[in-house]
Design a protein around this motif. Structure first.
Motif, PDB file in Angstrom:
ATOM      1  N   LYS A   1      -5.864 -21.198  32.053  1.00 15.28           N
ATOM      2  CA  LYS A   1      -4.323 -20.671  32.275  1.00 15.28           C
ATOM      3  C   LYS A   1      -4.463 -19.729  33.576  1.00 15.28           C
ATOM      4  CE  LYS A   1      -2.543 -21.971  27.792  1.00 15.28           C
ATOM      5  NZ  LYS A   1      -1.973 -21.361  26.610  1.00 15.28           N
ATOM      6  N   ASN A   2      -5.217 -18.722  33.081  1.00 11.29           N
ATOM      7  CA  ASN A   2      -5.392 -17.677  34.225  1.00 11.29           C
ATOM      8  C   ASN A   2      -5.724 -18.410  35.465  1.00 11.29           C
ATOM      9  OD1 ASN A   2      -4.489 -16.027  32.259  1.00 11.29           O
ATOM     10  ND2 ASN A   2      -6.454 -14.954  31.812  1.00 11.29           N
ATOM     11  N   GLY A   3      -6.672 -19.074  35.458  1.00 15.41           N
ATOM     12  CA  GLY A   3      -7.182 -19.554  36.805  1.00 15.41           C
ATOM     13  C   GLY A   3      -6.362 -20.566  37.491  1.00 15.41           C
ATOM     14  N   LEU A   4      -5.828 -21.108  36.793  1.00 16.06           N
ATOM     15  CA  LEU A   4      -4.570 -21.998  37.498  1.00 16.06           C
ATOM     16  C   LEU A   4      -3.759 -21.284  38.236  1.00 16.06           C
ATOM     17  CD1 LEU A   4      -2.701 -24.913  35.448  1.00 16.06           C
ATOM     18  CD2 LEU A   4      -1.411 -23.393  36.844  1.00 16.06           C
ATOM     19  N   ARG A   5      -3.070 -20.167  37.559  1.00 15.59           N
ATOM     20  CA  ARG A   5      -2.410 -19.223  38.180  1.00 15.59           C
ATOM     21  C   ARG A   5      -2.852 -18.776  39.565  1.00 15.59           C
ATOM     22  NH1 ARG A   5      -0.453 -18.330  32.869  1.00 15.59           N
ATOM     23  NH2 ARG A   5      -1.904 -16.459  32.632  1.00 15.59           N
ATOM     24  N   ARG A   6      -4.070 -18.338  39.206  1.00 19.36           N
ATOM     25  CA  ARG A   6      -4.999 -17.743  40.396  1.00 19.36           C
ATOM     26  C   ARG A   6      -5.197 -18.593  41.500  1.00 19.36           C
ATOM     27  NH1 ARG A   6      -9.992 -18.506  41.697  1.00 19.36           N
ATOM     28  NH2 ARG A   6     -10.228 -19.103  39.713  1.00 19.36           N
ATOM     29  N   GLU A   7      -5.522 -19.835  41.301  1.00 19.71           N
ATOM     30  CA  GLU A   7      -5.775 -20.621  42.377  1.00 19.71           C
ATOM     31  C   GLU A   7      -4.332 -20.968  43.230  1.00 19.71           C
ATOM     32  OE1 GLU A   7      -8.086 -22.456  43.896  1.00 19.71           O
ATOM     33  OE2 GLU A   7      -9.586 -21.639  42.438  1.00 19.71           O
ATOM     34  N   LEU A   8      -3.263 -20.880  42.354  1.00 19.08           N
ATOM     35  CA  LEU A   8      -1.880 -21.343  43.334  1.00 19.08           C
ATOM     36  C   LEU A   8      -1.568 -20.217  44.124  1.00 19.08           C
ATOM     37  CD1 LEU A   8       0.437 -22.908  40.826  1.00 19.08           C
ATOM     38  CD2 LEU A   8       0.119 -23.780  42.823  1.00 19.08           C
ATOM     39  N   SER A   9      -1.877 -18.888  43.514  1.00 15.50           N
ATOM     40  CA  SER A   9      -1.446 -17.905  44.311  1.00 15.50           C
ATOM     41  C   SER A   9      -2.446 -17.497  45.478  1.00 15.50           C
ATOM     42  CB  SER A   9      -1.426 -16.472  43.333  1.00 15.50           C
ATOM     43  OG  SER A   9      -2.796 -16.270  42.890  1.00 15.50           O
ATOM     44  N   GLU A  10      -3.875 -18.137  45.506  1.00 11.08           N
ATOM     45  CA  GLU A  10      -4.720 -17.822  46.404  1.00 11.08           C
ATOM     46  C   GLU A  10      -4.414 -18.766  47.560  1.00 11.08           C
ATOM     47  OE1 GLU A  10      -8.681 -16.280  44.063  1.00 11.08           O
ATOM     48  OE2 GLU A  10      -8.638 -18.314  44.726  1.00 11.08           O
ATOM     49  N   GLU A  11      -3.809 -20.081  47.339  1.00 13.06           N
ATOM     50  CA  GLU A  11      -3.838 -20.786  48.245  1.00 13.06           C
ATOM     51  C   GLU A  11      -2.342 -21.257  48.911  1.00 13.06           C
ATOM     52  OE1 GLU A  11      -5.879 -24.681  47.170  1.00 13.06           O
ATOM     53  OE2 GLU A  11      -7.100 -23.500  45.969  1.00 13.06           O
ATOM     54  N   VAL A  12      -1.418 -21.129  48.033  1.00 10.70           N
ATOM     55  CA  VAL A  12       0.289 -21.036  48.581  1.00 10.70           C
ATOM     56  C   VAL A  12       0.981 -20.002  48.043  1.00 10.70           C
ATOM     57  CG1 VAL A  12      -0.063 -23.865  48.825  1.00 10.70           C
ATOM     58  CG2 VAL A  12       0.541 -22.698  46.618  1.00 10.70           C
ATOM     59  N   ASP A  13       2.027 -19.730  48.888  1.00 14.52           N
ATOM     60  CA  ASP A  13       3.297 -18.992  48.694  1.00 14.52           C
ATOM     61  C   ASP A  13       4.304 -19.767  47.934  1.00 14.52           C
ATOM     62  OD1 ASP A  13       5.197 -17.005  48.257  1.00 14.52           O
ATOM     63  OD2 ASP A  13       5.206 -16.324  50.296  1.00 14.52           O
TER      64      ASP A  13
END
Length: 200
Positions: free
Chosen positions: A114-126
């Motif tokens: 769950k944390n990694g999913l959110r992190r990946e989204l925030s790292e790649e797109v706004d």
């Protein structure tokens, strides 16, 4: 290998046993609609191994969230630029946002996911996520890379503000995925074909 790539290979990534993926998918490949609770019942037994080992160990699958972005009725796709180190991916189109999950996300497999999913989204797109809908697993076994990964497919309804890695990707908006399938990389093509079929 650059220092950045070398450090990435040293990270400890979340994996699950390949036999568990095979049991869930029952021989089906492509996008396989598995109830989320069934996937999580396997994921809770996930564990962490060094990525440089996981990349060549077909007894485990690295867990990769794969999030397809939609703003209203348009998909947001990304064409890779020639700035990326992997030449085989230059100019190919990817559909999902996501990546490896590592022990820094959490030592608990479910929380890590769950944390990694959110992190990946925030790292790649706004983006501002309005809804996130689970679909199933991406199970491909046709090449050595796909045989050591399993995708977890989500469709996100978002307000899209832009891409973060502007030097590595060019965004494309389209209501029709089939116009781009011929230019897509592996998982993107599998997911696009599934979405086209499920909407027809």
């Amino acid at each position: 290998m650059s220092a950045v790539e070398n450090n990435a290979m040293k990270e400890k990534v979340l994996v699950i046993k390949t036999e568990e993926v095979e049991r869930l998918c029952k021989g089906r490949t492509g996008v396989v609609e598995i109830p989320q609770e069934e996937f999580f019942s396997v994921l809770k037994n996930g564990f962490f191994v060094e990525r440089e080992i996981a990349e060549y160990d077909e007894t485990t699958r690295q867990v990769i969230p794969y999030i397809v972005l939609k703003e209203r009725d348009e998909y947001i796709l990304f064409r890779r630029t020639a700035n990326q180190t992997e030449k085989r991916l230059h100019n190919l189109i990817t559909l999902g946002v996501g990546g490896h999950l590592n022990i820094e996300d959490s030592q608990d497999p479910i929380e890590c996911f769950k944390n990694g999913l959110r992190r990946e989204l925030s790292e790649e797109v706004d983006v501002e996520v309005k809804s996130l809908n689970y679909v199933g697993l991406i199970n491909e076994v046709e090449n050595p890379v796909s045989r050591v990964h399993v995708g977890v497919l989500y469709i996100a309804d978002v307000k899209y503000n832009g891409i973060i890695e502007k030097e590595n990707f060019v965004e494309i908006r389209s209501k029709r995925l089939k116009d781009y399938i011929g230019e897509m990389e592996g998982w993107a093509k599998v997911v696009a074909l599934y979405l086209e079929r499920s909407q027809s």
